[in-house]
Enzyme design. Structure first.
Site, PDB file in Angstrom:
ATOM      1  N   GLY A 144     -41.481  57.846  69.769  1.00 17.78           N
ATOM      2  CA  GLY A 144     -41.976  57.822  70.686  1.00 17.78           C
ATOM      3  C   GLY A 144     -43.637  58.765  69.635  1.00 17.78           C
ATOM      4  O   GLY A 144     -43.348  59.360  69.562  1.00 17.78           O
ATOM      5  N   ALA A 145     -44.542  57.043  69.241  1.00 10.73           N
ATOM      6  CA  ALA A 145     -45.519  57.975  68.984  1.00 10.73           C
ATOM      7  C   ALA A 145     -46.213  58.992  69.999  1.00 10.73           C
ATOM      8  O   ALA A 145     -46.514  59.688  69.025  1.00 10.73           O
ATOM      9  CB  ALA A 145     -46.542  56.765  68.184  1.00 10.73           C
TER      10      ALA A 145
ATOM     11  N   ARG B 178     -41.550  61.424  60.247  1.00 15.47           N
ATOM     12  CA  ARG B 178     -41.241  60.243  60.765  1.00 15.47           C
ATOM     13  C   ARG B 178     -43.313  59.908  59.853  1.00 15.47           C
ATOM     14  O   ARG B 178     -44.732  60.254  60.381  1.00 15.47           O
ATOM     15  CB  ARG B 178     -41.547  60.071  61.839  1.00 15.47           C
TER      16      ARG B 178
ATOM     17  N   GLN C  65     -33.934  50.785  72.393  1.00 14.01           N
ATOM     18  CA  GLN C  65     -34.516  51.668  73.162  1.00 14.01           C
ATOM     19  C   GLN C  65     -35.152  51.067  74.384  1.00 14.01           C
ATOM     20  O   GLN C  65     -35.014  51.659  75.305  1.00 14.01           O
ATOM     21  CB  GLN C  65     -35.638  52.263  72.324  1.00 14.01           C
TER      22      GLN C  65
ATOM     23  N   ASP D  26     -47.630  51.804  66.927  1.00 19.15           N
ATOM     24  CA  ASP D  26     -47.521  53.065  66.449  1.00 19.15           C
ATOM     25  C   ASP D  26     -48.191  53.230  65.878  1.00 19.15           C
ATOM     26  O   ASP D  26     -49.247  54.790  65.164  1.00 19.15           O
ATOM     27  CB  ASP D  26     -46.276  53.363  65.801  1.00 19.15           C
TER      28      ASP D  26
ATOM     29  N   LYS E  90     -42.441  49.215  67.216  1.00 16.06           N
ATOM     30  CA  LYS E  90     -41.502  49.018  67.088  1.00 16.06           C
ATOM     31  C   LYS E  90     -40.654  47.801  66.064  1.00 16.06           C
ATOM     32  O   LYS E  90     -41.181  45.741  66.461  1.00 16.06           O
ATOM     33  CB  LYS E  90     -40.515  48.929  67.988  1.00 16.06           C
TER      34      LYS E  90
HETATM   35  O1  MRU Z   1     -38.640  55.135  65.967  1.00 17.97           O
HETATM   36  P1  MRU Z   1     -39.481  54.893  67.679  1.00 17.97           P
HETATM   37  O2  MRU Z   1     -38.251  54.801  68.929  1.00 17.97           O
HETATM   38  O3  MRU Z   1     -40.362  56.281  67.755  1.00 17.97           O
HETATM   39  O4  MRU Z   1     -40.612  53.149  68.130  1.00 17.97           O
HETATM   40  C1  MRU Z   1     -41.509  54.033  69.555  1.00 17.97           C
HETATM   41  C2  MRU Z   1     -42.025  52.828  68.957  1.00 17.97           C
HETATM   42  O5  MRU Z   1     -42.322  51.778  68.423  1.00 17.97           O
HETATM   43  C3  MRU Z   1     -43.535  52.590  69.895  1.00 17.97           C
HETATM   44  O6  MRU Z   1     -43.682  50.947  70.583  1.00 17.97           O
HETATM   45  C4  MRU Z   1     -44.505  53.422  69.973  1.00 17.97           C
HETATM   46  O7  MRU Z   1     -43.847  54.402  69.729  1.00 17.97           O
HETATM   47  C5  MRU Z   1     -45.018  53.291  71.076  1.00 17.97           C
HETATM   48  S1  MRU Z   1     -45.024  54.646  72.525  1.00 17.97           S
HETATM   49  C6  MRU Z   1     -45.516  54.556  74.255  1.00 17.97           C
END
Ligand code: MRU
Length: 351
Positions: free
Chosen positions: A48-49, A89, A196, A237, A248
């Site tokens: 998550g970002a 990442r 997720q 993100d 995502k």
């Molecule tokens: O690959 P992830 O699980 O880190 O991706 C997360 C997402 O795409 C979330 O929607 C995004 O980070 C927003 S979190 C507040």
């Protein structure tokens, strides 16, 4: 409140709720140095970002603490640690935003006392974490104005407390609406390949007693067509200066379907998710992950071992498909190069 990224000052460790094991097992992994933090980000024990930004900020503090006895300067150690964490990442800008914030402060302190600069880094990481929770609460308040009593909304992936320092962005909207006494329900996209939605968002919303129903990703279109979804809200993100939103994989087709059927499509994100150095979506680096994420579900093989795979972790939604962006500083609507800084300002965002 759920605290998935916690600095344990007794142990000098970063304690992370292992998100790869949820919902089956609730296990905390303890990171004592920057390499363990970097590994936790790559393997998505923390994801998550905003959450990976917070974790990286603490990773810098741990890295500086651990380099104290090595024959190196603070500047050299800082560069190495930041480079390692920045290489984990590529898509979420919050990671780079948090690293830059801590690095700048440590650089400015210009000291060569490892304990002192580690303390500076730790304080800044604490500040980033506390601010993230405040930003999420504010996003929630702005977004909840759009969620009306009796409605059903849809969300994708996990943009909740697990993905942030707490409270969440998209799920923060649901938390705030619930705090306001609204009655509503939520459809959760399963979110292949790493689930997720079913593993994390379903777990979080159940804990909050929010009425939630799990669907698999390919069901969303017909639900939207049938008028069973009144709004879609997702996290982000990275958001460019022209309002292109990386999130995502699977977010873009939801936005297309929502537009086609006249359903509002909302993005919820703090200022730390904006990258004003980029204009268009194709400038955003999209992470491609391990191909086995598609050949397996958990430990079970679901595709031939030698089938070719394409596995981008994110897609980009253009601004014309987005009804509004809920930020901690207000609501951006419509989304243009001019309306974005008018709401968020330009001072603190990544550029
Ligand atoms: O690959 P992830 O699980 O880190 O991706 C997360 C997402 O795409 C979330 O929607 C995004 O980070 C927003 S979190 C507040």
């Amino acid at each position: 409140m759920l605290d998935a990224v916690f600095f344990n000052s007794k142990q000098n460790s970063l304690d992370l709720l292992d998100q790869t094991l949820l919902p089956g097992e609730i296990v905390t992994v303890r990171c004592f140095d920057e390499e363990q933090v970097a590994d936790a980000i790559v393997s998505m024990k923390v994801r998550g970002a905003p959450a990976i930004g917070v974790a990286a900020a603490y990773g810098i503090a741990l890295g500086l603490l651990n380099k104290a006895n090595h024959q190196t300067s603070v500047a050299d150690a800082l560069n190495r640690v930041c480079k390692l964490l920045a290489g984990t990442r590529p898509t979420a800008v919050n990671l780079f935003w948090a690293i830059e914030r801590v690095k700048k402060l440590v650089d400015q302190s210009a000291g060569n006392d490892f304990m002192a600069v580690a303390a500076t880094a730790l304080q800044e990481a604490d500040r980033i974490k506390a601010q993230d929770i405040e930003m999420c609460r504010s996003i929630g308040r702005f977004g909840a104005e759009f969620l009306l009593d009796g409605q059903t909304w849809l969300t994708h992936c996990n943009a909740g407390a697990l993905a942030t320092a707490g409270y969440g962005t998209a799920l923060g909207v649901f938390r705030a609406a619930k705090e306001q006494g609204k009655k509503f329900s939520v459809f959760i996209d399963e979110t292949r390949p790493l689930l997720q939605g079913s593993r994390l968002t379903a777990w979080e919303l159940l804990q909050e007693n929010i009425d939630a129903t799990l669907i698999c990703d390919n069901m969303a279109g017909s639900l939207i067509r049938d008028g069973r979804v009144h709004g879609v809200v997702v996290g982000a993100d990275r958001i460019t200066s022209k309002g292109f939103v990386a999130n995502k994989i699977g977010t873009y087709p939801l936005a297309v379907m929502a537009k086609y059927h006249g359903v509002p499509f909302y993005v919820a994100a703090p200022v730390s998710t904006f990258d004003l150095s980029l204009s268009y979506g194709d400038e955003i680096a999209i992470e491609e992950r391990n191909h086995d994420e598609l050949r397996f579900i958990g430990d079970k093989q679901t595709a031939p071992a030698d089938i070719k795979v394409y596995n981008p972790a994110f897609d980009v939604t253009p601004p014309e498909l987005i009804t509004a962006i809920f930020t901690d500083r207000g609501v951006i609507r419509p989304i243009y190069k001019e309306t974005i800084p008018a709401v968020i300002g330009a001072a603190e965002v990544f550029k």
